[in-house]
Design a protein around this motif. Structure first.
Motif, PDB file in Angstrom:
ATOM      1  N   LYS A 206      41.592  43.666  51.882  1.00 29.68           N
ATOM      2  CA  LYS A 206      40.753  42.522  52.255  1.00 29.68           C
ATOM      3  C   LYS A 206      39.270  42.879  52.229  1.00 29.68           C
ATOM      4  O   LYS A 206      38.512  42.502  53.127  1.00 29.68           O
ATOM      5  N   GLN A 207      38.863  43.601  51.185  1.00 31.63           N
ATOM      6  CA  GLN A 207      37.462  43.984  51.088  1.00 31.63           C
ATOM      7  C   GLN A 207      36.563  42.788  50.814  1.00 31.63           C
ATOM      8  O   GLN A 207      35.400  42.778  51.222  1.00 31.63           O
ATOM      9  N   LEU A 208      37.089  41.797  50.111  1.00 29.74           N
ATOM     10  CA  LEU A 208      36.318  40.579  49.847  1.00 29.74           C
ATOM     11  C   LEU A 208      37.270  39.419  49.619  1.00 29.74           C
ATOM     12  O   LEU A 208      38.423  39.608  49.226  1.00 29.74           O
ATOM     13  N   ASP A 209      36.762  38.232  49.885  1.00 29.64           N
ATOM     14  CA  ASP A 209      37.529  37.000  49.696  1.00 29.64           C
ATOM     15  C   ASP A 209      36.663  35.987  48.968  1.00 29.64           C
ATOM     16  O   ASP A 209      35.437  36.140  48.884  1.00 29.64           O
ATOM     17  N   VAL A 210      37.286  34.948  48.467  1.00 26.87           N
ATOM     18  CA  VAL A 210      36.548  33.864  47.828  1.00 26.87           C
ATOM     19  C   VAL A 210      35.580  33.248  48.834  1.00 26.87           C
ATOM     20  O   VAL A 210      35.906  33.073  50.011  1.00 26.87           O
ATOM     21  N   ASN A 211      34.364  32.950  48.365  1.00 22.28           N
ATOM     22  CA  ASN A 211      33.266  32.371  49.161  1.00 22.28           C
ATOM     23  C   ASN A 211      32.536  33.400  50.012  1.00 22.28           C
ATOM     24  O   ASN A 211      31.601  33.032  50.735  1.00 22.28           O
ATOM     25  N   ASP A 212      32.914  34.675  49.940  1.00 21.70           N
ATOM     26  CA  ASP A 212      32.146  35.713  50.622  1.00 21.70           C
ATOM     27  C   ASP A 212      30.861  36.000  49.856  1.00 21.70           C
ATOM     28  O   ASP A 212      30.847  35.993  48.617  1.00 21.70           O
ATOM     29  N   TYR A 213      29.788  36.265  50.586  1.00 16.96           N
ATOM     30  CA  TYR A 213      28.542  36.705  49.969  1.00 16.96           C
ATOM     31  C   TYR A 213      28.535  38.228  49.986  1.00 16.96           C
ATOM     32  O   TYR A 213      28.540  38.847  51.050  1.00 16.96           O
ATOM     33  N   VAL A 214      28.546  38.838  48.800  1.00 11.48           N
ATOM     34  CA  VAL A 214      28.697  40.287  48.702  1.00 11.48           C
ATOM     35  C   VAL A 214      27.668  40.858  47.727  1.00 11.48           C
ATOM     36  O   VAL A 214      27.057  40.140  46.935  1.00 11.48           O
ATOM     37  N   THR A 215      27.505  42.173  47.814  1.00 11.23           N
ATOM     38  CA  THR A 215      26.722  42.927  46.849  1.00 11.23           C
ATOM     39  C   THR A 215      27.630  43.972  46.231  1.00 11.23           C
ATOM     40  O   THR A 215      28.217  44.795  46.940  1.00 11.23           O
ATOM     41  N   ILE A 216      27.771  43.926  44.904  1.00  9.74           N
ATOM     42  CA  ILE A 216      28.575  44.897  44.159  1.00  9.74           C
ATOM     43  C   ILE A 216      27.642  45.588  43.171  1.00  9.74           C
ATOM     44  O   ILE A 216      27.158  44.965  42.231  1.00  9.74           O
ATOM     45  N   GLY A 217      27.392  46.869  43.396  1.00  8.53           N
ATOM     46  CA  GLY A 217      26.417  47.573  42.568  1.00  8.53           C
ATOM     47  C   GLY A 217      25.044  46.975  42.786  1.00  8.53           C
ATOM     48  O   GLY A 217      24.548  46.892  43.914  1.00  8.53           O
ATOM     49  N   ASN A 218      24.418  46.520  41.703  1.00 14.84           N
ATOM     50  CA  ASN A 218      23.105  45.869  41.805  1.00 14.84           C
ATOM     51  C   ASN A 218      23.203  44.351  41.632  1.00 14.84           C
ATOM     52  O   ASN A 218      22.199  43.694  41.370  1.00 14.84           O
ATOM     53  N   ILE A 219      24.409  43.806  41.789  1.00 15.12           N
ATOM     54  CA  ILE A 219      24.638  42.368  41.648  1.00 15.12           C
ATOM     55  C   ILE A 219      25.059  41.802  42.997  1.00 15.12           C
ATOM     56  O   ILE A 219      25.974  42.335  43.634  1.00 15.12           O
ATOM     57  N   ASP A 220      24.380  40.757  43.422  1.00 12.84           N
ATOM     58  CA  ASP A 220      24.806  40.084  44.643  1.00 12.84           C
ATOM     59  C   ASP A 220      25.028  38.613  44.360  1.00 12.84           C
ATOM     60  O   ASP A 220      24.450  38.033  43.446  1.00 12.84           O
ATOM     61  N   GLY A 221      25.895  38.007  45.153  1.00  7.99           N
ATOM     62  CA  GLY A 221      26.228  36.606  44.954  1.00  7.99           C
ATOM     63  C   GLY A 221      27.452  36.227  45.757  1.00  7.99           C
ATOM     64  O   GLY A 221      27.912  36.981  46.626  1.00  7.99           O
ATOM     65  N   VAL A 222      27.991  35.065  45.451  1.00 10.38           N
ATOM     66  CA  VAL A 222      29.146  34.521  46.160  1.00 10.38           C
ATOM     67  C   VAL A 222      30.393  34.718  45.299  1.00 10.38           C
ATOM     68  O   VAL A 222      30.388  34.410  44.106  1.00 10.38           O
ATOM     69  N   VAL A 223      31.455  35.233  45.905  1.00 12.20           N
ATOM     70  CA  VAL A 223      32.706  35.489  45.186  1.00 12.20           C
ATOM     71  C   VAL A 223      33.369  34.161  44.838  1.00 12.20           C
ATOM     72  O   VAL A 223      33.579  33.315  45.710  1.00 12.20           O
ATOM     73  N   GLU A 224      33.675  33.988  43.556  1.00 17.66           N
ATOM     74  CA  GLU A 224      34.369  32.767  43.109  1.00 17.66           C
ATOM     75  C   GLU A 224      35.848  33.022  42.845  1.00 17.66           C
ATOM     76  O   GLU A 224      36.664  32.121  43.002  1.00 17.66           O
ATOM     77  N   ALA A 225      36.199  34.231  42.426  1.00 18.85           N
ATOM     78  CA  ALA A 225      37.609  34.539  42.159  1.00 18.85           C
ATOM     79  C   ALA A 225      37.793  36.051  42.207  1.00 18.85           C
ATOM     80  O   ALA A 225      36.923  36.808  41.792  1.00 18.85           O
ATOM     81  N   VAL A 226      38.939  36.449  42.719  1.00 21.34           N
ATOM     82  CA  VAL A 226      39.321  37.865  42.740  1.00 21.34           C
ATOM     83  C   VAL A 226      40.651  37.978  42.011  1.00 21.34           C
ATOM     84  O   VAL A 226      41.671  37.466  42.491  1.00 21.34           O
ATOM     85  N   GLY A 227      40.640  38.606  40.847  1.00 20.64           N
ATOM     86  CA  GLY A 227      41.851  38.765  40.060  1.00 20.64           C
ATOM     87  C   GLY A 227      42.293  40.208  40.018  1.00 20.64           C
ATOM     88  O   GLY A 227      41.631  41.106  40.558  1.00 20.64           O
ATOM     89  N   LEU A 228      43.411  40.438  39.347  1.00 22.09           N
ATOM     90  CA  LEU A 228      43.903  41.806  39.209  1.00 22.09           C
ATOM     91  C   LEU A 228      43.120  42.580  38.160  1.00 22.09           C
ATOM     92  O   LEU A 228      43.207  43.807  38.121  1.00 22.09           O
ATOM     93  N   ARG A 229      42.344  41.901  37.316  1.00 27.10           N
ATOM     94  CA  ARG A 229      41.567  42.599  36.299  1.00 27.10           C
ATOM     95  C   ARG A 229      40.065  42.497  36.517  1.00 27.10           C
ATOM     96  O   ARG A 229      39.348  43.477  36.392  1.00 27.10           O
ATOM     97  N   THR A 230      39.581  41.320  36.864  1.00 25.14           N
ATOM     98  CA  THR A 230      38.146  41.128  37.058  1.00 25.14           C
ATOM     99  C   THR A 230      37.880  40.374  38.351  1.00 25.14           C
ATOM    100  O   THR A 230      38.748  39.674  38.881  1.00 25.14           O
ATOM    101  N   THR A 231      36.662  40.532  38.832  1.00 23.72           N
ATOM    102  CA  THR A 231      36.171  39.767  39.973  1.00 23.72           C
ATOM    103  C   THR A 231      34.986  38.936  39.498  1.00 23.72           C
ATOM    104  O   THR A 231      34.093  39.453  38.816  1.00 23.72           O
ATOM    105  N   GLN A 232      34.978  37.656  39.835  1.00 26.23           N
ATOM    106  CA  GLN A 232      33.913  36.746  39.409  1.00 26.23           C
ATOM    107  C   GLN A 232      32.937  36.535  40.561  1.00 26.23           C
ATOM    108  O   GLN A 232      33.333  36.175  41.669  1.00 26.23           O
ATOM    109  N   LEU A 233      31.657  36.793  40.257  1.00 23.50           N
ATOM    110  CA  LEU A 233      30.602  36.715  41.267  1.00 23.50           C
ATOM    111  C   LEU A 233      29.523  35.763  40.773  1.00 23.50           C
ATOM    112  O   LEU A 233      28.973  35.961  39.685  1.00 23.50           O
TER     113      LEU A 233
END
Length: 287
Positions: free
Chosen positions: A125-152
């Protein structure tokens, strides 16, 4: 040599028509089952989101993941049905899948890493949809968490597709209360105690009127002595995602209060010197 005159064209057309109807039936069944499955998932996760033991973001995350799994499963079933319709053994499809799996094992370790990382992102449960997160140098709102990619989704509207294997650190800004921080400068000639008193009065009024403020705001004192100002710092705790709006409101209210009380907020001044060309010429002539 084929004798076209004696060739059973009628039988061929009938067989082709039957195959075409069978394929159309398979495609229609695929569309119907997919729609029914999507509606069942929507209703199921709607009920789940109403429970108190799971957040809305978590429910949306699992919902999108379930939709992906359903789509992949239906696509595989569709391919198997089409193989069967054309008289090809389904074992060929399974064997092909085995070859693909072997290729993944030897030549696409990155894809396997994506899936493993995505699994642990969801499990922990590191992140969920609609969470505001920073991944590397990219920040934004999580739109989808898949088994291959995460959409921010960045705040400028850019949709970032991040391979899960590239997610080394996740900074989740959507867990718990957030801090609003405002630094405001006053001139060195101003009475610091009076400025703090005025600022705290503004903060007390905002705390009473703004329901999203959880704690504070409070003036913690002099934060820094700048080149032309004395910096006062104000901090508060807010509901998640409301910190930026609270910071804007605090700045606006403090500026209005300082204007009412005659407290100066210093700003850079520029002095422009214009030389008269006629006087400059006379000066040069006297030289």
């Amino acid at each position: 040599m084929v004798n076209f005159k004696t060739f059973d064209w009628e039988g061929l057309l009938i067989d082709a028509g039957v195959k075409a109807l069978e394929i159309i039936g398979i495609l229609i069944a695929f569309v119907i089952v997919k729609k029914i499955g999507s509606k069942v998932l929507d209703r199921t996760f709607l009920n789940i989101s109403k429970r108190k033991n799971i957040s809305e973001g978590r429910a949306l995350t699992l919902h999108k993941l379930a939709e992906n799994i359903l789509s992949y499963s239906l696509i595989f079933i569709l391919a198997a049905s089409l193989f069967n319709a054309f008289g090809l053994p389904v074992a060929s499809l399974i064997a092909g899948a085995g070859v693909v799996g072997l290729a993944i094992g030897f030549g696409a370790q990155g894809l396997v890493s994506d899936v493993v990382t995505g699994f642990f992102l969801l499990l922990e449960k590191q992140l969920d949809v609609n969470d505001y997160v920073t991944i590397g140098n990219i920040d934004g709102v999580v739109e989808a968490v898949g088994l291959r990619t995460t959409q921010l989704r960045s705040f400028d509207g850019t949709l970032n597709f991040i391979p899960n294997r590239d997610i080394l650190t996740v900074r989740n800004h959507s867990r718990g209360s957030m801090r609003a921080l405002v630094d405001i400068g006053i001139a060195y000639d101003e009475d610091i105690d009076h400025a703090i008193e005025v600022t705290q009065a503004v903060c007390d009024q905002m705390a009473a009127e703004n329901p999203v403020i959880v704690e504070g705001p409070n003036v913690i004192g002099v934060q820094a002595l700048g080149a032309s100002d004395v910096v006062l710092r104000v901090i508060a705790k807010t509901e998640n995602g409301e910190q930026w709006a609270v910071e804007r409101d605090i700045r606006k209210a403090i500026k209005a209060a300082f204007d009412e009380n005659g407290i100066e907020i210093p700003y850079p001044h520029q002095v422009m010197v214009h030389k008269n060309e006629q006087n400059l010429g006379k000066s040069r002539g006297n030289e």
